[in-house]
Design a protein around this motif. Structure first.
Motif, PDB file in Angstrom:
ATOM      1  N   UNK A  91     -20.710  38.049 -24.602  1.00 19.63           N
ATOM      2  CA  UNK A  91     -19.926  39.285 -24.637  1.00 19.63           C
ATOM      3  C   UNK A  91     -18.856  39.220 -25.730  1.00 19.63           C
ATOM      4  N   UNK A  92     -18.151  38.114 -25.810  1.00 22.09           N
ATOM      5  CA  UNK A  92     -17.076  38.007 -26.808  1.00 22.09           C
ATOM      6  C   UNK A  92     -17.625  37.929 -28.223  1.00 22.09           C
ATOM      7  N   UNK A  93     -18.765  37.277 -28.404  1.00 17.81           N
ATOM      8  CA  UNK A  93     -19.343  37.197 -29.748  1.00 17.81           C
ATOM      9  C   UNK A  93     -19.870  38.553 -30.212  1.00 17.81           C
TER      10      UNK A  93
ATOM     11  N   UNK B 110     -17.025  40.270 -31.724  1.00 20.32           N
ATOM     12  CA  UNK B 110     -16.773  39.809 -33.092  1.00 20.32           C
ATOM     13  C   UNK B 110     -17.800  40.398 -34.057  1.00 20.32           C
ATOM     14  N   UNK B 111     -19.030  40.486 -33.621  1.00 17.93           N
ATOM     15  CA  UNK B 111     -20.069  41.025 -34.494  1.00 17.93           C
ATOM     16  C   UNK B 111     -19.828  42.504 -34.799  1.00 17.93           C
ATOM     17  N   UNK B 112     -19.279  43.246 -33.870  1.00 17.17           N
ATOM     18  CA  UNK B 112     -19.009  44.668 -34.058  1.00 17.17           C
ATOM     19  C   UNK B 112     -17.659  44.936 -34.711  1.00 17.17           C
ATOM     20  N   UNK B 113     -16.850  43.926 -34.961  1.00 20.07           N
ATOM     21  CA  UNK B 113     -15.503  44.082 -35.531  1.00 20.07           C
ATOM     22  C   UNK B 113     -14.614  44.940 -34.632  1.00 20.07           C
TER      23      UNK B 113
ATOM     24  N   UNK C 147     -26.639  36.532 -35.577  1.00 17.96           N
ATOM     25  CA  UNK C 147     -26.556  36.548 -37.034  1.00 17.96           C
ATOM     26  C   UNK C 147     -25.124  36.791 -37.508  1.00 17.96           C
ATOM     27  N   UNK C 148     -24.217  36.072 -36.899  1.00 16.03           N
ATOM     28  CA  UNK C 148     -22.828  36.131 -37.355  1.00 16.03           C
ATOM     29  C   UNK C 148     -22.697  35.379 -38.674  1.00 16.03           C
ATOM     30  N   UNK C 149     -21.905  35.925 -39.584  1.00 19.46           N
ATOM     31  CA  UNK C 149     -21.726  35.276 -40.881  1.00 19.46           C
ATOM     32  C   UNK C 149     -20.944  33.977 -40.755  1.00 19.46           C
ATOM     33  N   UNK C 150     -20.018  33.904 -39.811  1.00 21.28           N
ATOM     34  CA  UNK C 150     -19.185  32.709 -39.615  1.00 21.28           C
ATOM     35  C   UNK C 150     -19.087  32.411 -38.121  1.00 21.28           C
TER      36      UNK C 150
ATOM     37  N   UNK D 148     -20.100  20.772 -25.700  1.00 22.36           N
ATOM     38  CA  UNK D 148     -21.184  21.585 -25.140  1.00 22.36           C
ATOM     39  C   UNK D 148     -20.898  23.076 -25.324  1.00 22.36           C
ATOM     40  N   UNK D 149     -19.655  23.473 -25.172  1.00 27.94           N
ATOM     41  CA  UNK D 149     -19.300  24.885 -25.361  1.00 27.94           C
ATOM     42  C   UNK D 149     -19.425  25.272 -26.835  1.00 27.94           C
ATOM     43  N   UNK D 150     -19.030  24.393 -27.716  1.00 24.59           N
ATOM     44  CA  UNK D 150     -19.152  24.695 -29.144  1.00 24.59           C
ATOM     45  C   UNK D 150     -20.611  24.819 -29.566  1.00 24.59           C
ATOM     46  N   UNK D 151     -21.458  23.955 -29.026  1.00 21.78           N
ATOM     47  CA  UNK D 151     -22.885  24.053 -29.345  1.00 21.78           C
ATOM     48  C   UNK D 151     -23.469  25.374 -28.844  1.00 21.78           C
ATOM     49  N   UNK D 152     -23.050  25.794 -27.663  1.00 25.41           N
ATOM     50  CA  UNK D 152     -23.523  27.076 -27.139  1.00 25.41           C
ATOM     51  C   UNK D 152     -23.052  28.233 -28.018  1.00 25.41           C
ATOM     52  N   UNK D 153     -21.838  28.160 -28.511  1.00 21.32           N
ATOM     53  CA  UNK D 153     -21.316  29.209 -29.392  1.00 21.32           C
ATOM     54  C   UNK D 153     -22.085  29.243 -30.709  1.00 21.32           C
ATOM     55  N   UNK D 154     -22.429  28.077 -31.245  1.00 18.17           N
ATOM     56  CA  UNK D 154     -23.204  28.032 -32.491  1.00 18.17           C
ATOM     57  C   UNK D 154     -24.576  28.675 -32.292  1.00 18.17           C
TER      58      UNK D 154
END
Length: 294
Positions: free
Chosen positions: A220-222, A225-228, A172-175, A159-165
């Motif tokens: 927040x954490x993603x 990652x998006x901002x590097x 619009x994260x590349x990975x 469930x957490x992985x699906x939310x992250x996806x």
């Protein structure tokens, strides 16, 4: 070395002053300013060694001597010498040379070379370089510690992985990053994000208790990652390791870290999360992660 230190202090002072003047601007712009300042700080020693000085004034190596005054010499009269009669004798001249006058050359004593000065500058460079190496080693050990945390953690539930996806597609994260759960034995108090290619989000096990707070924390954490942001902080810490002895460098790194967090919060609020709800989620998440302690 003193000139390079002066340039560094001037650069840091200008960047911090501009950050104060841009206090009405967005946190993202201030973070970009501080990032540019730290990158310039890392490139400053190279430019100092490679770039020629703007004004080059040759310094005299020997004390200047006054130019000699030329005086016109007066002609001296040539004395007349009476001619001597040429001897007509055929006697064999003596082969023994006439005794020559002995001269003793008196020369000035050779001055002793001055004693070599104590290499204070060399010792100072060795001391500063040793501190930089230790700080860089500390940074490397920190990266090794992050890898150990990943190996000791467990994969996140489905469930957490699906939310992250879903959130990664929204941003619009590349990975899609890897999500891991740190057990209580790892004593992870708050979410941790690192990596620049794919990225890893490490969550404490206690964060799974509140789904709404967990979703906001993942967003927040993603955004980080998006901002590097992790790569920016890594470069900032590397620059701070090279200039570990300068207090303004550490002040600039702290300001950069705070602006990165503020820029990330602004992005989360622009995504549709209300400010009171966001603050309540963060407080609830922090209280859950700390074991219920306020």
């Amino acid at each position: 070395m003193l000139l390079l230190l002066t340039k560094t202090t001037l650069l840091l002072a200008v960047v911090l002053l501009l950050g104060r003047l841009l206090r009405r601007a967005s946190a993202a712009r201030r973070a970009a300013l501080y990032t540019a300042g730290l990158l310039g700080l890392a490139a400053l020693p190279i430019l100092h060694l490679v770039a020629p000085p703007l004004i080059s004034v040759p310094l005299p190596t020997e004390p200047l001597q006054p130019a000699p005054i030329l005086v016109q010499a007066q002609p001296q009269p040539v004395p007349l010498v009476a001619k001597q009669p040429v001897p007509t004798t055929t006697s064999t001249p003596s082969l023994r040379p006439a005794p020559a006058a002995e001269f003793i050359a008196l020369s000035e004593p050779t001055p002793l070379p001055p004693p070599a000065p104590f290499p204070w500058e060399g010792l100072g460079m060795v001391f500063l370089a040793s501190g930089s190496v230790l700080c860089l080693l500390r940074l490397v050990f920190g990266l090794i510690g992050l890898q150990q945390l990943v190996r000791q953690s467990q994969p996140a539930p489905a469930a957490v992985r699906d939310e992250v996806v879903a959130l990664a597609q929204r941003l619009r994260l590349a990975r899609v990053p890897q999500v891991r759960i740190a057990g209580e034995s790892l004593a992870l108090a708050s979410p941790l994000t690192f990596g620049w290619w794919r990225g890893v989000v490490l969550l404490p096990e206690s964060s799974l208790a509140d789904d709404a707070a967990l979703r906001v924390a993942l967003l927040h954490e993603l955004v980080h990652l998006h901002r590097r942001d992790w790569l920016v902080l890594l470069l900032a810490r590397a620059s701070a390791a090279l200039w570990w002895f300068h207090p303004l460098v550490h002040l600039l790194v702290r300001q950069l870290r705070a602006e990165l967090e503020a820029a990330c919060d602004d992005r989360v609020l622009r995504s549709g999360v209300q400010a009171p709800d966001y603050a309540g989620y963060l407080v609830s998440f922090a209280r859950t992660a700390s074991g219920g302690k306020s």
